[in-house]
Write an enzyme that holds these catalytic residues in place. Structure first.
Site, PDB file in Angstrom:
ATOM      1  CE  LYS A 280     -37.919  71.139 -39.753  1.00 56.69           C
ATOM      2  NZ  LYS A 280     -36.927  70.294 -39.081  1.00 56.69           N
ATOM      3  NE  ARG A 354     -37.246  59.536 -40.578  1.00 55.37           N
ATOM      4  CZ  ARG A 354     -36.389  59.524 -39.560  1.00 55.37           C
ATOM      5  NH1 ARG A 354     -36.327  58.491 -38.745  1.00 55.37           N
ATOM      6  NH2 ARG A 354     -35.584  60.544 -39.357  1.00 55.37           N
TER       7      ARG A 354
HETATM    8  N1  BES Z   1     -35.804  68.348 -43.334  1.00 57.31           N
HETATM    9  C1  BES Z   1     -35.437  67.919 -42.035  1.00 57.31           C
HETATM   10  C2  BES Z   1     -33.942  67.640 -41.920  1.00 57.31           C
HETATM   11  C3  BES Z   1     -33.037  68.846 -41.808  1.00 57.31           C
HETATM   12  C4  BES Z   1     -32.929  69.543 -40.635  1.00 57.31           C
HETATM   13  C5  BES Z   1     -32.260  69.209 -42.878  1.00 57.31           C
HETATM   14  C6  BES Z   1     -32.074  70.633 -40.543  1.00 57.31           C
HETATM   15  C7  BES Z   1     -31.385  70.275 -42.790  1.00 57.31           C
HETATM   16  C8  BES Z   1     -31.298  70.994 -41.620  1.00 57.31           C
HETATM   17  C9  BES Z   1     -36.175  66.646 -41.675  1.00 57.31           C
HETATM   18  O1  BES Z   1     -37.444  66.529 -42.177  1.00 57.31           O
HETATM   19  C10 BES Z   1     -36.279  66.626 -40.195  1.00 57.31           C
HETATM   20  O2  BES Z   1     -36.935  67.475 -39.660  1.00 57.31           O
HETATM   21  N2  BES Z   1     -35.630  65.659 -39.554  1.00 57.31           N
HETATM   22  C11 BES Z   1     -35.649  65.555 -38.132  1.00 57.31           C
HETATM   23  C12 BES Z   1     -35.796  64.097 -37.782  1.00 57.31           C
HETATM   24  C13 BES Z   1     -36.021  63.839 -36.334  1.00 57.31           C
HETATM   25  C14 BES Z   1     -37.372  64.363 -35.919  1.00 57.31           C
HETATM   26  C15 BES Z   1     -35.919  62.369 -36.082  1.00 57.31           C
HETATM   27  C16 BES Z   1     -34.327  66.106 -37.602  1.00 57.31           C
HETATM   28  O3  BES Z   1     -33.290  65.886 -38.220  1.00 57.31           O
HETATM   29  O4  BES Z   1     -34.364  66.807 -36.589  1.00 57.31           O
HETATM   30 MN    MN Z   2     -38.881  67.456 -40.922  1.00 56.48          MN
END
Ligand code: BES
Ligand code: MN
Ligand code: ZN
Length: 500
Positions: A280, A354
């Site tokens: 990230k 997931r």
């Molecule tokens: N924990 C995150 C989701 C999230 C992101 C929650 C920002 C709150 C704020 C999750 O694990 C994630 O990173 N999801 C990705 C999925 C994508 C790679 C398909 C996302 O939402 O960017």
């Molecule tokens: Mn994630």
């Protein structure tokens, strides 16, 4: 803080402060009007002078009002009477509590519970007052060396109910409100703890503590070796990149009959989500300590259920891990086999929620559940779609959707449905495995749920995406304790339905 319910006239209360409402524009609430007569028009005179318009957020503190036995009267703006609904009521209570805490009145008698609110009875108001008060008083200062506590904090709040007949129901509502507020507080505390303290091992310890505290909660913790035996290849692919050992925590609450099928709650417990190799950006990455709020809400809900001794069986399942990156970490393109036997091409290691939930959902099958609900801070897309006001809800069973939406409405912890149509499944196609773990940018919350749906065919299932609701950013930064009120309400409603 201590709460009690009582019925009695305001002028007879020998207390540090009594609290009552004023509507906009400059109109006394019914209780305040009655008191006004007794004080010889003292309140209405001040209001007429323009000291309090009655807007939400406004307050006016009066001392030594004639013909009363209390030290102070705190008038609270309630907005326009016809607009007074759930949200306004909670705001009014928070304003009252914050003011009481500042003025040094250590106890108060609150008449806001006698305001008329559309579609809600006295027990609802009592319960919401307790929850809103505890929310307003919540501080997370366990890691500050100097705590800025009030000199004379509010210690005791008496909630007024219109008549003696309301006392029994009022007391039960107090207990319910306190049980939920305690669950919410537990969930907030766990969420707010930083990831160097709140590790998978720490979560497992918290669960074990709950097992000791409540004799009808049985806790079991599976270790890496156990998960290997169960062939949880998907969950283990996430934990491989971290030095912290993963845990699969189960809590079995038995309040129902032995053969009653349980409701299973599965909570995402990623104690820190760096994204893994698909790392990230640095900005706000600290907020990924909240990625275990689903897990925390399972613990909070179970604590509320156990406090209330609900006659129902509930199982909590928490897959807990970090999502970090080291030499063993999963790489984009890696293919893993889940416990269900289905294979997954991991195209993005940041879609890790997931990957751990799917194995936990397969594990849920052994409880022969009546209903399974998973709770997860799963997608940034859900924050874009619904913001911070509603949790995303997707389900394979429409009566369950209906019940959860209703529980959200009545508890003030709302969810909103998104479609789980088959058309979206195509986005998860992989050339090399049964599915990919990402479905592209379009409908990101939906394709995440579509992925989970492939592991929940054997039971009624709902998914709550709490990415937008579990915590707040900015100057109010902190965990919210959601969706503990929604989940607890849903379980209470189920018990009530069974009784009739
Ligand atoms: N924990 C995150 C989701 C999230 C992101 C929650 C920002 C709150 C704020 C999750 O694990 C994630 O990173 N999801 C990705 C999925 C994508 C790679 C398909 C996302 O939402 O960017
Ligand atoms: Mn994630
Ligand atoms: Zn995550």
């Amino acid at each position: 803080m201590e709460f009690t319910v009582k019925s009695g006239d305001p002028e007879k209360q020998r207390t540090a402060c009594i609290v009552m409402g004023v509507f906009e524009p400059r109109r006394l609430s019914p209780v305040a009007e009655k008191l006004d007569d007794i004080t010889g028009g003292y309140l209405s005179k001040l209001i007429r002078r323009g000291d309090l318009e009655g807007k939400i957020g406004q307050t006016l503190l009066l001392h030594d009002v004639p013909n009363t036995l209390c030290d102070r009267i705190l008038l609270i703006g309630c907005g326009r009477e016809r607009d007074l609904g759930d949200t306004q009521y909670r705001k009014i209570v928070s304003t009252a509590i914050n003011t009481l805490n500042e003025i040094g009145a250590m106890e108060a008698v609150c008449y806001l519970t006698e305001l008329h609110i559309k579609q809600h009875d006295v027990p609802w108001k009592v319960r919401q007052t307790v929850e809103a008060a505890q929310n307003a008083l919540y501080r997370f200062d366990q890691l500050k060396s100097k705590k800025d506590t009030e000199r004379r904090p509010l210690r005791k709040l008496v909630l007024s109910v219109p008549s003696r007949r309301d006392l029994t129901e009022g007391e039960r509502a107090l207990e319910v409100g306190l049980a939920i507020a305690t669950g919410v507080t537990l969930t907030k505390d766990l969420g707010n703890l930083p990831a160097n303290i709140c590790t998978p091992t720490y979560l497992a310890e918290q669960a074990k503590d709950m097992g000791k505290r409540y004799k009808n909660i049985k806790v079991d913790v599976l270790e890496t070796a156990d998960m290997e035996k169960l062939k949880m290849g998907s969950l283990l692919s996430v934990s491989r990149g971290s030095d912290q050992p993963p845990k699969l925590i189960t809590l079995e609450y038995s309040g129902g009959k032995k053969h009653d099928k349980p409701v299973v709650l599965v909570g995402k417990g990623v104690t820190f989500d760096s994204g893994g190799i698909s790392i990230k950006p640095a900005d706000k990455m600290d907020e990924m300590k909240y990625d275990m709020c689903g897990a925390a809400s399972v613990l909070g809900t179970l604590s509320a259920v156990a406090e209330m001794k609900l006659p129902i069986n509930v199982v909590g399942i928490i897959p807990a891990t970090e999502n970090l990156l080291n030499g063993q970490a999963t790489k984009p393109g890696d293919i893993v086999t889940s416990m269900s036997g289905q294979t997954i091409e991991i195209l993005n290691t940041d879609a890790e929620g997931r990957l751990i939930l799917c194995d936990a959902l397969t594990y849920a099958e052994r409880y022969e559940p009546d209903t399974v609900i998973d709770i997860a801070t799963l997608t940034g897309a859900c924050v874009i779609a619904l913001g911070k006001h509603a949790s995303g809800l997707l389900s394979n069973h429409s009566p369950l959707t209906h019940d959860l939406l209703n529980a959200g409405k009545s508890s003030g912890d709302r969810a909103w449905e998104l479609p789980l149509w088959d058309e979206y499944q195509d986005q998860l196609k992989s050339n090399f495995a049964d599915m990919s773990n990402v479905g592209g940018r379009e409908g990101g919350t939906i394709t995440a749920a579509c992925f989970l749906a492939r592991f929940t065919k054997k039971f009624h299932w709902a998914h709550l995406d709490i990415a937008g609701t579990a915590w707040l950013s900015g100057d109010k930064k902190g965990a919210t304790g959601r969706p503990v009120p929604l989940l607890t309400q849903y379980l209470m409603d189920r018990c009530a339905e069974k009784q009739v």
